[in-house]
Design a protein around this motif. Structure first.
Motif, mmCIF file in Angstrom:
data_model
loop_
_atom_site.group_PDB
_atom_site.id
_atom_site.type_symbol
_atom_site.label_atom_id
_atom_site.label_comp_id
_atom_site.label_asym_id
_atom_site.label_seq_id
_atom_site.Cartn_x
_atom_site.Cartn_y
_atom_site.Cartn_z
ATOM 1 N N UNK A 1 0.825 -1.212 0.000
ATOM 2 C CA UNK A 1 0.000 0.000 0.000
ATOM 3 C C UNK A 1 0.859 1.262 0.000
ATOM 4 N N UNK A 2 1.940 1.252 0.759
ATOM 5 C CA UNK A 2 2.852 2.408 0.779
ATOM 6 C C UNK A 2 3.444 2.654 -0.609
ATOM 7 N N UNK B 1 3.166 5.817 -5.943
ATOM 8 C CA UNK B 1 3.071 5.823 -7.401
ATOM 9 C C UNK B 1 3.748 4.653 -8.098
ATOM 10 N N UNK B 2 4.099 3.625 -7.363
ATOM 11 C CA UNK B 2 4.761 2.451 -7.938
ATOM 12 C C UNK B 2 3.732 1.624 -8.714
ATOM 13 N N UNK B 3 3.862 1.613 -10.044
ATOM 14 C CA UNK B 3 2.904 0.902 -10.899
ATOM 15 C C UNK B 3 2.958 -0.605 -10.706
ATOM 16 N N UNK C 1 -8.310 5.815 -6.502
ATOM 17 C CA UNK C 1 -8.579 7.229 -6.210
ATOM 18 C C UNK C 1 -8.581 7.524 -4.712
ATOM 19 N N UNK C 2 -8.989 6.555 -3.896
ATOM 20 C CA UNK C 2 -9.077 6.779 -2.459
ATOM 21 C C UNK C 2 -7.874 6.324 -1.671
ATOM 22 N N UNK C 3 -6.913 5.730 -2.346
ATOM 23 C CA UNK C 3 -5.759 5.140 -1.674
ATOM 24 C C UNK C 3 -4.905 6.167 -0.936
ATOM 25 N N UNK C 4 -4.808 7.358 -1.492
ATOM 26 C CA UNK C 4 -3.973 8.401 -0.882
ATOM 27 C C UNK C 4 -4.435 8.741 0.542
ATOM 28 N N UNK C 5 -5.730 8.781 0.742
ATOM 29 C CA UNK C 5 -6.259 9.121 2.064
ATOM 30 C C UNK C 5 -6.411 7.926 2.984
ATOM 31 N N UNK C 6 -6.132 6.750 2.499
ATOM 32 C CA UNK C 6 -6.298 5.535 3.297
ATOM 33 C C UNK C 6 -4.956 5.123 3.880
ATOM 34 N N UNK C 7 -4.859 5.067 5.198
ATOM 35 C CA UNK C 7 -3.574 4.805 5.842
ATOM 36 C C UNK C 7 -3.520 3.495 6.627
#
Length: 144
Positions: free
Chosen positions: A7-8, A13-15, A56-62
């Motif tokens: 997830x990190x 941005x790791x494809x 799209x929501x991954x950035x805010x999901x920790x």
């Protein structure tokens, strides 16, 4: 690879990490969507929509421990949304509009136009039949 690391890397941005994440969970997402929809193509579309929403929501999901329930909730909501859309707009069986579909789904102003077009098409077909021509005859290959 650990889910937290994956997830990190996805957030960074790791494809390849994103591809690994999708591959890891695509079977579960597809199975859940298929459970609701009972149609392989619709389930594939819902799985794709689910992964788009996750991306799209991954950035805010920790919280990596909550990832699986979050993903399942997204897949479930996408599936239910698709079921609702399919109930509202069932797919047509072909290119033809039957009378019942026209009566239910088309505004009255368009219904009149559809009926007039059908009447005109029937008239042209009858005229072609009477003249011995077919609808596929080229107008330039005729007799002058």
């Amino acid at each position: 690879m650990e889910l937290e690391t994956l997830l990190e890397r996805c957030r960074a941005g790791d494809e390849l990490a994103w591809e690994a994440l999708v591959r890891r969970f695509q079977g579960k997402v597809f199975a859940l969507a298929y459970h609701y929809l009972r149609d392989r193509e619709e389930a594939r579309d819902v799985a794709q929509e689910t992964f788009i929403r996750i991306y799209k929501g991954l950035e805010g999901f920790q919280d990596s421990e909550r990832f699986l329930p979050w993903m399942v909730r997204i897949a479930r909501n996408c599936s239910i949304d698709r079921v609702r859309r399919l109930k509202v707009r069932p797919p047509l069986g072909g290119d033809e509009l039957d009378e019942q579909t026209v009566a239910v789904s088309v505004p009255q102003a368009f219904k009149d136009d559809i009926y007039k077009l059908r009447r005109d098409i029937d008239l042209v077909r009858r005229q072609l039949k009477d003249s011995g021509a077919s609808a596929t005859d080229s107008p330039t290959s005729g007799k002058d």
